[in-house]
Design a protein around this motif. Structure first.
Motif, PDB file in Angstrom:
ATOM      1  N   SER A 278      -4.538  -9.034   2.098  1.00 59.69           N
ATOM      2  CA  SER A 278      -5.935  -9.403   2.345  1.00 59.69           C
ATOM      3  C   SER A 278      -6.064 -10.904   2.650  1.00 59.69           C
ATOM      4  N   GLU A 279      -5.279 -11.715   1.940  1.00 56.26           N
ATOM      5  CA  GLU A 279      -5.278 -13.153   2.244  1.00 56.26           C
ATOM      6  C   GLU A 279      -4.818 -13.408   3.669  1.00 56.26           C
ATOM      7  N   LEU A 280      -3.739 -12.715   4.034  1.00 58.38           N
ATOM      8  CA  LEU A 280      -3.170 -12.869   5.369  1.00 58.38           C
ATOM      9  C   LEU A 280      -4.192 -12.523   6.456  1.00 58.38           C
ATOM     10  N   ALA A 281      -4.934 -11.427   6.189  1.00 56.63           N
ATOM     11  CA  ALA A 281      -5.934 -10.975   7.165  1.00 56.63           C
ATOM     12  C   ALA A 281      -6.998 -12.054   7.364  1.00 56.63           C
ATOM     13  N   ALA A 282      -7.435 -12.657   6.247  1.00 55.03           N
ATOM     14  CA  ALA A 282      -8.448 -13.717   6.340  1.00 55.03           C
ATOM     15  C   ALA A 282      -7.894 -14.913   7.104  1.00 55.03           C
ATOM     16  N   ARG A 283      -6.648 -15.278   6.766  1.00 52.82           N
ATOM     17  CA  ARG A 283      -6.027 -16.445   7.371  1.00 52.82           C
ATOM     18  C   ARG A 283      -5.830 -16.276   8.870  1.00 52.82           C
ATOM     19  N   THR A 284      -5.411 -15.070   9.272  1.00 56.05           N
ATOM     20  CA  THR A 284      -5.105 -14.826  10.677  1.00 56.05           C
ATOM     21  C   THR A 284      -6.358 -14.588  11.510  1.00 56.05           C
ATOM     22  N   GLY A 285      -7.508 -14.425  10.826  1.00 56.01           N
ATOM     23  CA  GLY A 285      -8.752 -14.216  11.561  1.00 56.01           C
ATOM     24  C   GLY A 285      -8.894 -12.813  12.096  1.00 56.01           C
ATOM     25  N   LEU A 286      -8.321 -11.824  11.384  1.00 54.44           N
ATOM     26  CA  LEU A 286      -8.479 -10.438  11.819  1.00 54.44           C
ATOM     27  C   LEU A 286      -9.878  -9.959  11.476  1.00 54.44           C
ATOM     28  N   LYS A 287     -10.508  -9.242  12.421  1.00 57.15           N
ATOM     29  CA  LYS A 287     -11.824  -8.665  12.127  1.00 57.15           C
ATOM     30  C   LYS A 287     -11.617  -7.252  11.575  1.00 57.15           C
ATOM     31  N   LEU A 288     -11.919  -7.078  10.283  1.00 55.03           N
ATOM     32  CA  LEU A 288     -11.645  -5.801   9.616  1.00 55.03           C
ATOM     33  C   LEU A 288     -12.892  -4.944   9.513  1.00 55.03           C
ATOM     34  N   LYS A 289     -12.703  -3.640   9.755  1.00 50.56           N
ATOM     35  CA  LYS A 289     -13.761  -2.675   9.477  1.00 50.56           C
ATOM     36  C   LYS A 289     -13.624  -2.191   8.041  1.00 50.56           C
ATOM     37  N   GLU A 290     -12.353  -2.128   7.612  1.00 49.66           N
ATOM     38  CA  GLU A 290     -12.114  -1.495   6.316  1.00 49.66           C
ATOM     39  C   GLU A 290     -10.722  -1.901   5.849  1.00 49.66           C
ATOM     40  N   LEU A 291     -10.579  -2.056   4.511  1.00 56.36           N
ATOM     41  CA  LEU A 291      -9.276  -2.405   3.928  1.00 56.36           C
ATOM     42  C   LEU A 291      -9.158  -1.682   2.593  1.00 56.36           C
ATOM     43  N   HIS A 292      -8.110  -0.867   2.425  1.00 59.75           N
ATOM     44  CA  HIS A 292      -8.013  -0.224   1.109  1.00 59.75           C
ATOM     45  C   HIS A 292      -6.574  -0.005   0.671  1.00 59.75           C
ATOM     46  N   LEU A 293      -6.455   0.206  -0.664  1.00 61.64           N
ATOM     47  CA  LEU A 293      -5.162   0.438  -1.302  1.00 61.64           C
ATOM     48  C   LEU A 293      -4.967   1.953  -1.429  1.00 61.64           C
ATOM     49  N   GLU A 294      -3.815   2.454  -0.980  1.00 67.80           N
ATOM     50  CA  GLU A 294      -3.588   3.900  -1.070  1.00 67.80           C
ATOM     51  C   GLU A 294      -2.905   4.275  -2.385  1.00 67.80           C
ATOM     52  N   ALA A 295      -3.340   5.440  -2.943  1.00 71.84           N
ATOM     53  CA  ALA A 295      -2.725   5.911  -4.190  1.00 71.84           C
ATOM     54  C   ALA A 295      -1.423   6.654  -3.888  1.00 71.84           C
ATOM     55  N   GLY A 296      -1.297   7.142  -2.686  1.00 74.18           N
ATOM     56  CA  GLY A 296      -0.153   7.985  -2.325  1.00 74.18           C
ATOM     57  C   GLY A 296      -0.690   9.242  -1.701  1.00 74.18           C
ATOM     58  N   ARG A 297       0.106   9.819  -0.817  1.00 75.02           N
ATOM     59  CA  ARG A 297      -0.394  11.003  -0.119  1.00 75.02           C
ATOM     60  C   ARG A 297       0.329  12.234  -0.621  1.00 75.02           C
ATOM     61  N   LEU A 298      -0.447  13.162  -1.279  1.00 75.55           N
ATOM     62  CA  LEU A 298       0.147  14.376  -1.838  1.00 75.55           C
ATOM     63  C   LEU A 298       0.781  15.247  -0.765  1.00 75.55           C
ATOM     64  N   ASP A 299       0.130  15.307   0.404  1.00 76.34           N
ATOM     65  CA  ASP A 299       0.679  16.188   1.441  1.00 76.34           C
ATOM     66  C   ASP A 299       2.046  15.694   1.914  1.00 76.34           C
ATOM     67  N   GLU A 300       2.210  14.369   1.893  1.00 75.05           N
ATOM     68  CA  GLU A 300       3.493  13.819   2.324  1.00 75.05           C
ATOM     69  C   GLU A 300       4.576  14.105   1.274  1.00 75.05           C
ATOM     70  N   VAL A 301       4.188  13.953  -0.020  1.00 76.79           N
ATOM     71  CA  VAL A 301       5.122  14.276  -1.101  1.00 76.79           C
ATOM     72  C   VAL A 301       5.505  15.751  -1.021  1.00 76.79           C
ATOM     73  N   PHE A 302       4.471  16.590  -0.827  1.00 75.44           N
ATOM     74  CA  PHE A 302       4.669  18.038  -0.742  1.00 75.44           C
ATOM     75  C   PHE A 302       5.680  18.381   0.358  1.00 75.44           C
ATOM     76  N   ARG A 303       5.478  17.759   1.545  1.00 78.83           N
ATOM     77  CA  ARG A 303       6.374  18.055   2.672  1.00 78.83           C
ATOM     78  C   ARG A 303       7.784  17.563   2.389  1.00 78.83           C
ATOM     79  N   THR A 304       7.873  16.374   1.773  1.00 80.77           N
ATOM     80  CA  THR A 304       9.195  15.801   1.517  1.00 80.77           C
ATOM     81  C   THR A 304      10.004  16.683   0.559  1.00 80.77           C
ATOM     82  N   ILE A 305       9.356  17.137  -0.548  1.00 80.85           N
ATOM     83  CA  ILE A 305      10.182  17.847  -1.530  1.00 80.85           C
ATOM     84  C   ILE A 305      10.301  19.338  -1.305  1.00 80.85           C
ATOM     85  N   THR A 306       9.481  19.905  -0.409  1.00 83.82           N
ATOM     86  CA  THR A 306       9.655  21.344  -0.175  1.00 83.82           C
ATOM     87  C   THR A 306      10.377  21.623   1.138  1.00 83.82           C
TER      88      THR A 306
END
Lengths: 307, 244
Positions: A278-306
């Motif tokens: 987020s600091e980097l984005a401010a410093r570089t002057g990126l115009k953001l619509k949205e910024l978020h932290l991901e918890a992890g994707r269950l569907d990706e875990v599901f695909r990986t282990i099955t």
């Protein structure tokens, strides 16, 4: 308590369920996940006493499903896959039939029937034959028969399959309401359901348990766990953003989606990158619509282990 | 036993929830009367009894009973409701018996509705009503035996047509067990004891003696044991493979 001990079922050469052991205690809602044909339904059928195990054992509230079948079935409410019932019966007659088989009598029978009819919103279709009902109503009739005797243990095979989003929400609310005092096992291949109702998830593939964890624990296995995703207001900044984020030392990889104008930074193991990004984005002057932290994707875990 | 009653009532109600019950009863009555009056020569014989009616009962049952029994278990397998029924706290035997009793009670109703024949024969002359009662008893026992066989065949498959054909075939074999058609198959290689044993299994021999008004304990026992055996076989077939 539900307990399975090295539960195994062979159909000829095919090992439908292979050495499955787990325990579920009160207050737990266990989600049973897996690709189609992984052995979910066969496992549930063995717990419900419909299919006999080839080897191993299972018990419901201390009653072995093979040697003490009636007691095990009494403690259990079971919704079979596809919610089968007797199509020529009216909803009221059908529920009364199950209540009678469950040994409900007198005032308690009336009270329990009223309870499930109210809870599952069946009052409007009581006089209709089950054949004439929509898929959603049939599923609810199936749920009603599973809980009519107020069992301590519930096993529901795909309880929300075929329901619309509103009906899914209602069924999940119902399960959450019952979760406090009951042991519940549901099978599903809808991953959002795991987050919505389950306290624990078991993933099964080719008849074997491949993961047994909390939904959060499963999500943490995802490479998207703690990843930071940003959507840009201007697609022209995509390349700038990608290069800037990739230069951060704690970032392992960067994924770019041009369609969404989105850049996702994947952290190196154990690294926390939200603040630096987020600091980097401010410093570089990126115009953001949205910024978020991901918890992890269950569907990706599901695909990986099955897979 | 409590559950047997619950299941029997549900099954009986389900017959009448569809046109099945009415079609079955109508066809049964039309054919029973047609056989009695045309093939049996009810009037021409000039005798006040129901022999022409009872003589054709086995042949009527041969096709109508498997048509009734084919759905007993095959339909439950096909629709998946067997999974619902078998996961209720119900003994397998209670379910087998409950379904059988419903089908049997239904047949008894159809048979009971032939009472105008009995009135007719009493109006025309003075028949031996004891013998007629024995005939009805024999017919009911015969229907029970056919139904038990049909129940067993229905438990073997999820396809009702297969259940029907198997039912007709096995019932036919039992019907003619005392006749050369069946016995010749065994005579060439089997010892005489076995041939005699097979001959003694014939529905027709046992049915005919009862329907003539001779109630022999051995004939009654034969029907009871045969029915019991096939109901037991039904339970075994279900227990071996519930998720067919």
């Amino acid at each position: 308590m539900i307990k399975t001990d090295h539960l195994t079922k062979h159909y000829g050469q095919l090992k439908a369920v292979d050495d499955v052991s787990f325990q579920v205690g009160p207050g737990e809602v266990l989600g049973f996940l897996g690709p189609n044909g992984a052995g979910k339904t066969t496992t549930m059928r063995m717990l419900a006493g419909f299919v006999a195990p080839t080897s191993g054992s299972a018990s419901i509230c201390g009653h072995d499903v093979a040697t003490d079948a009636l007691a095990a079935k009494t403690a259990l409410g079971y919704l079979p896959e596809g919610a089968p019932s007797y199509g020529e019966m009216t909803v009221r007659r059908f529920l009364e039939f199950i209540a009678d088989l469950r040994g409900l009598e007198g005032a308690r029978r009336t009270a329990r029937l009223d309870h499930v009819i109210g809870n599952l919103h069946l009052a409007g279709v009581l006089g209709q034959t089950i054949d004439t009902l929509s898929k959603g109503f049939r599923r609810r009739v199936g749920l009603a028969q599973a809980i009519v005797h107020d069992p301590p243990v519930l096993i529901l095979d795909e309880p929300t399959d075929g329901l619309d989003p509103n009906q899914k929400h209602e069924v999940r609310t119902l399960i959450n309401d019952m979760a406090r005092e009951k042991i519940i096992v549901i099978s599903t291949h809808i991953l959002e359901e795991v987050d919505a109702v389950c306290t624990r998830a078991i993933i099964i593939a080719r008849g074997r348990i491949v993961a047994d964890d909390t939904p959060a624990g499963l999500a943490a296995r995802s490479r998207y766990h703690n990843a930071v995703s940003m959507q840009l207001a201007e697609a022209s900044q995509l390349e700038t953003a990608r290069a800037a984020v990739a230069s951060l030392p704690s970032v392992a990889a960067v994924e770019v989606s041009e369609r969404e104008a989105r850049v996702t930074a994947l952290p190196k193991p154990g690294a926390l990158i939200f603040a630096p990004v987020s600091e980097l984005a401010a410093r570089t002057g990126l115009k953001l619509k949205e910024l978020h932290l991901e918890a992890g994707r269950l569907d990706e875990v599901f695909r990986t282990i099955t897979a | 036993m409590h559950n047997v009653g619950i299941i029997t009532r549900r099954e009986l109600a389900s017959y009448f929830a569809t046109p099945l019950a009415y079609v079955f009863i109508l066809i049964f009555l039309v054919l029973a009367n047609a056989f009695t009056f045309y093939l049996g020569g009810f009037y021409e014989r000039g005798q006040a009894d129901l022999a022409p009616f009872f003589t054709f009962q086995p042949w009527l049952y041969l096709f109508l009973i498997p048509a009734l029994s084919m759905k007993l278990w095959a339909e439950e397998r096909k629709s998946g409701s067997i999974e619902l029924l078998m996961t209720q706290p119900v003994k397998l035997w209670d379910a087998v018996l409950g379904k059988f009793l419903a089908a049997w009670a239904f047949t008894a109703l159809a048979l009971g509705l032939t009472f105008p024949l009995w009135i007719t024969v009493n109006y025309l002359g003075s028949p031996d009503n004891g013998a007629i009662l024995a005939g009805y008893l024999g017919s009911l026992l015969l229907a029970g035996g056919f139904l038990a066989i049909g129940s067993c065949m229905s438990a073997l498959t999820r396809n009702q047509v297969v259940a029907f054909i198997l039912g007709v075939a096995v019932c036919f074999a039992f019907l003619l067990a005392g006749f050369p058609l069946v016995l010749d198959v065994f005579r060439s290689w089997a010892p005489q004891v076995l041939v005699d044993a097979i001959a003694s299994l014939s529905f027709l021999t046992h049915f005919e003696s009862i329907s003539k008004g001779v109630i022999d304990v051995r004939d009654l026992l034969y029907f009871v044991m045969l029915t019991g055996f096939f109901l037991l076989a039904t339970a075994v077939a279900l227990d071996l493979r519930k998720d067919l």
